[in-house]
Design a protein around this motif. Structure first.
Motif, PDB file in Angstrom:
ATOM      1  N   PRO A 327       7.432 -12.403 -11.306  1.00 35.99           N
ATOM      2  CA  PRO A 327       6.272 -12.213 -12.186  1.00 35.99           C
ATOM      3  C   PRO A 327       5.256 -13.335 -12.121  1.00 35.99           C
ATOM      4  CG  PRO A 327       8.238 -12.792 -13.459  1.00 35.99           C
ATOM      5  CD  PRO A 327       8.695 -12.527 -12.053  1.00 35.99           C
ATOM      6  N   GLU A 328       5.660 -14.480 -11.583  1.00 33.63           N
ATOM      7  CA  GLU A 328       4.728 -15.609 -11.487  1.00 33.63           C
ATOM      8  C   GLU A 328       3.702 -15.401 -10.376  1.00 33.63           C
ATOM      9  OE1 GLU A 328       4.505 -18.158 -13.502  1.00 33.63           O
ATOM     10  OE2 GLU A 328       6.195 -17.485 -14.744  1.00 33.63           O
ATOM     11  N   VAL A 329       4.076 -14.644  -9.354  1.00 40.39           N
ATOM     12  CA  VAL A 329       3.177 -14.478  -8.202  1.00 40.39           C
ATOM     13  C   VAL A 329       2.906 -13.017  -7.870  1.00 40.39           C
ATOM     14  CG1 VAL A 329       3.868 -16.683  -7.194  1.00 40.39           C
ATOM     15  CG2 VAL A 329       5.144 -14.607  -6.613  1.00 40.39           C
ATOM     16  N   HIS A 330       3.537 -12.092  -8.583  1.00 40.64           N
ATOM     17  CA  HIS A 330       3.378 -10.672  -8.282  1.00 40.64           C
ATOM     18  C   HIS A 330       2.928  -9.889  -9.517  1.00 40.64           C
ATOM     19  CE1 HIS A 330       6.572 -11.439  -5.008  1.00 40.64           C
ATOM     20  NE2 HIS A 330       5.385 -11.372  -4.417  1.00 40.64           N
ATOM     21  N   SER A 331       2.252  -8.796  -9.240  1.00 41.63           N
ATOM     22  CA  SER A 331       1.919  -7.810 -10.269  1.00 41.63           C
ATOM     23  C   SER A 331       2.418  -6.450  -9.779  1.00 41.63           C
ATOM     24  CB  SER A 331       0.402  -7.756 -10.511  1.00 41.63           C
ATOM     25  OG  SER A 331      -0.068  -8.956 -11.070  1.00 41.63           O
ATOM     26  N   ARG A 332       3.084  -5.722 -10.669  1.00 38.35           N
ATOM     27  CA  ARG A 332       3.616  -4.406 -10.286  1.00 38.35           C
ATOM     28  C   ARG A 332       2.505  -3.359 -10.270  1.00 38.35           C
ATOM     29  NH1 ARG A 332       8.589  -5.766 -13.284  1.00 38.35           N
ATOM     30  NH2 ARG A 332      10.384  -5.527 -11.894  1.00 38.35           N
ATOM     31  N   PHE A 333       2.572  -2.481  -9.279  1.00 40.08           N
ATOM     32  CA  PHE A 333       1.688  -1.324  -9.249  1.00 40.08           C
ATOM     33  C   PHE A 333       2.112  -0.359 -10.355  1.00 40.08           C
ATOM     34  CE2 PHE A 333      -0.057   2.591  -7.199  1.00 40.08           C
ATOM     35  CZ  PHE A 333      -1.382   2.185  -7.182  1.00 40.08           C
ATOM     36  N   HIS A 334       1.162   0.438 -10.857  1.00 40.63           N
ATOM     37  CA  HIS A 334       1.449   1.252 -12.045  1.00 40.63           C
ATOM     38  C   HIS A 334       2.541   2.299 -11.807  1.00 40.63           C
ATOM     39  CE1 HIS A 334      -1.644   3.590  -9.866  1.00 40.63           C
ATOM     40  NE2 HIS A 334      -1.042   4.659 -10.395  1.00 40.63           N
ATOM     41  N   THR A 335       2.824   2.647 -10.560  1.00 39.38           N
ATOM     42  CA  THR A 335       3.884   3.627 -10.295  1.00 39.38           C
ATOM     43  C   THR A 335       5.227   2.953  -9.987  1.00 39.38           C
ATOM     44  OG1 THR A 335       3.277   3.709  -7.945  1.00 39.38           O
ATOM     45  CG2 THR A 335       2.213   5.301  -9.412  1.00 39.38           C
ATOM     46  N   SER A 336       5.330   1.660 -10.208  1.00 33.02           N
ATOM     47  CA  SER A 336       6.556   0.932  -9.876  1.00 33.02           C
ATOM     48  C   SER A 336       7.652   1.188 -10.911  1.00 33.02           C
ATOM     49  CB  SER A 336       6.273  -0.570  -9.795  1.00 33.02           C
ATOM     50  OG  SER A 336       5.341  -0.854  -8.772  1.00 33.02           O
ATOM     51  N   ASP A 337       8.906   0.917 -10.476  1.00 37.96           N
ATOM     52  CA  ASP A 337      10.059   0.962 -11.377  1.00 37.96           C
ATOM     53  C   ASP A 337      10.183  -0.416 -12.025  1.00 37.96           C
ATOM     54  OD1 ASP A 337      12.390   1.280 -12.729  1.00 37.96           O
ATOM     55  OD2 ASP A 337      13.656   1.604 -10.962  1.00 37.96           O
ATOM     56  N   ALA A 338       9.880  -0.490 -13.332  1.00 35.26           N
ATOM     57  CA  ALA A 338       9.850  -1.778 -14.016  1.00 35.26           C
ATOM     58  C   ALA A 338      11.205  -2.455 -14.072  1.00 35.26           C
ATOM     59  CB  ALA A 338       9.304  -1.595 -15.439  1.00 35.26           C
ATOM     60  N   SER A 339      12.284  -1.705 -13.912  1.00 33.59           N
ATOM     61  CA  SER A 339      13.626  -2.290 -14.001  1.00 33.59           C
ATOM     62  C   SER A 339      14.154  -2.771 -12.658  1.00 33.59           C
ATOM     63  CB  SER A 339      14.606  -1.258 -14.574  1.00 33.59           C
ATOM     64  OG  SER A 339      14.678  -0.103 -13.731  1.00 33.59           O
ATOM     65  N   SER A 340      13.433  -2.489 -11.577  1.00 35.99           N
ATOM     66  CA  SER A 340      13.899  -2.864 -10.245  1.00 35.99           C
ATOM     67  C   SER A 340      13.216  -4.145  -9.772  1.00 35.99           C
ATOM     68  CB  SER A 340      13.614  -1.744  -9.253  1.00 35.99           C
ATOM     69  OG  SER A 340      13.975  -2.144  -7.942  1.00 35.99           O
ATOM     70  N   PRO A 341      13.988  -5.152  -9.309  1.00 35.22           N
ATOM     71  CA  PRO A 341      13.391  -6.385  -8.789  1.00 35.22           C
ATOM     72  C   PRO A 341      13.098  -6.321  -7.290  1.00 35.22           C
ATOM     73  CG  PRO A 341      15.750  -6.684  -8.972  1.00 35.22           C
ATOM     74  CD  PRO A 341      15.465  -5.271  -9.412  1.00 35.22           C
ATOM     75  N   VAL A 342      13.508  -5.211  -6.629  1.00 32.98           N
ATOM     76  CA  VAL A 342      13.341  -5.105  -5.181  1.00 32.98           C
ATOM     77  C   VAL A 342      11.937  -4.579  -4.867  1.00 32.98           C
ATOM     78  CG1 VAL A 342      14.202  -4.048  -3.068  1.00 32.98           C
ATOM     79  CG2 VAL A 342      15.802  -4.658  -4.911  1.00 32.98           C
ATOM     80  N   ILE A 343      11.259  -5.270  -3.945  1.00 29.86           N
ATOM     81  CA  ILE A 343       9.912  -4.863  -3.540  1.00 29.86           C
ATOM     82  C   ILE A 343      10.032  -3.833  -2.414  1.00 29.86           C
ATOM     83  CG2 ILE A 343       7.748  -5.640  -2.522  1.00 29.86           C
ATOM     84  CD1 ILE A 343       8.157  -8.326  -3.840  1.00 29.86           C
TER      85      ILE A 343
END
Length: 367
Positions: A327-343
């Motif tokens: 979260p310090e260097v990334h922003s999730r796309f709106h269709t991302s799975d918020a519970s998954s840490p894998v990119i």
């Protein structure tokens, strides 16, 4: 019987008493008071004898009012003489005491004024030295700041650079994702066989940014190499201390400063051509990309931003190889799975201030 006149102190008698007083001024007032007191006692006794010698029948014929009036006048005259005697004796003494006291006060005040003048002189001298010291420090700070500006240090920004200073470049990099990228995405939707290829469009636009930064870094390295070859300058090392090495280092800093000052005037046509050729070669199955105006504008914008950021000191770099969400260097796309840490995929690379430096613009990822 006629009223006996009230005896009064003659001027000769008062003068004689004053002359016969001691020379000590402290004894003047008590001695005079004693003389006046004795005189008052004699007057009172004389008045008593007169009142005793008055015939009652004569009193009646004289009248009560006349007798009271004469008694009042005698008392008033005696009081006036007593006040006059005390005033004439005490005024010279008080005047002498007042003059002596004033002289001492004036002398003390003059000493205080001299002391304050000396203190003021010392303070003014100290203030002058402090102002001179401040002026020297300001000049040194100004020179140091100017050198840092010429070196392109991130701690100082040259406001004369306008849109080309680091803070504005970071903002322009963010606008590249929110504006230019979306316009290019809409333009790619008009190309046949690409409207439904979302993954292909995302990878294409990401590749343009990556290729732009790579081409800018390559071109900058080649430019500096050519200058060293033309002037026969060896590669500058940080450990070099000879005059030759210092002169070479100053030259490289001057070249870097010139490139930062002229980023808006830099001819980016060669870089654009290089990026386009790489894209056309890779996606040869889509020849209509060469005619996509939205994609061409996007490539041009990416190249200009990449060149402006590459010539900074330290140069800005992009990172798109992370596999874990931070979260310090990334922003999730709106269709991302918020519970998954894998990119799963990277939509936009994060921007770093120098290799391994702080993140100044977050990357956008899909998890």
């Amino acid at each position: 019987m006629a009223q006996k006149p009230v005896p009064a102190l003659s001027q000769h008698s008062a003068s004689k008493d004053v002359k016969s007083t001691p020379a000590n001024t402290a004894d003047i007032v008590p001695s005079s008071a004693k003389v006046i007191s004795n005189h008052c006692s004699e007057n009172k006794e004389s008045q008593k004898k007169e009142s005793d010698s008055i015939d009652p029948c004569c009193t009646g014929s004289m009248g009560t009012s006349q007798y009271a009036s004469s008694q009042s006048l005698s008392s008033q005259a005696l009081q006036n003489e007593q006040n006059s005697g005390q005033s004439s004796l005490s005024e010279p003494v008080l005047g002498q005491l007042t003059t002596s006291s004033d002289s001492k006060v004036i002398e003390d005040l003059q000493k205080e004024v001299d002391r304050l003048k000396k203190k003021l002189s010392v303070s003014q001298e100290m203030l002058g030295k402090m102002q001179e010291r401040e002026k020297q420090l300001r000049n040194r700070l100004s020179e140091q700041a100017q050198r840092q500006l010429q070196k392109g240090s991130s701690k100082f920004e040259d406001l004369n650079l306008g849109e080309s200073r680091p803070t504005q470049l970071i903002k322009r990099y963010g606008n590249l994702y929110t504006e230019s990228r979306l316009d290019a995405m809409d333009a790619l939707d008009d190309i046949p066989n690409m409207a439904d290829c979302e993954d292909l469009k995302v990878k294409l636009l990401l590749s343009v940014v990556v290729l732009a930064f790579r081409s800018a870094e390559k071109t900058l390295g080649e430019t500096k190499s050519k200058i060293r070859e033309l002037l026969h300058i060896p590669r500058v090392t940080e450990t070099g201390t000879s005059s030759f090495c210092l002169a070479a280092k100053d030259l490289e800093e001057a070249v870097a400063y010139y490139l930062r000052k002229t980023v808006d005037k830099h001819d980016s046509s060669k870089l654009c051509k290089e990026v386009c050729e790489r894209v056309w070669t890779t996606l040869y199955d889509y020849p209509l990309l060469k005619e996509c105006r939205g994609l061409l504008c996007y490539i041009e914008d990416c190249v200009k931003i990449a060149w402006a950021m590459t010539v900074q000191n330290p140069p800005f770099v992009i990172d798109y190889e992370s596999c874990t969400y931070d979260p310090e260097v990334h922003s999730r796309f709106h269709t991302s799975d918020a519970s998954s840490p894998v990119i799963k995929s990277v939509l936009w690379p994060m921007l770093l201030e120098g290799e391994g430096g702080a993140c100044v613009s977050k990357g956008v990822v899909l998890t």
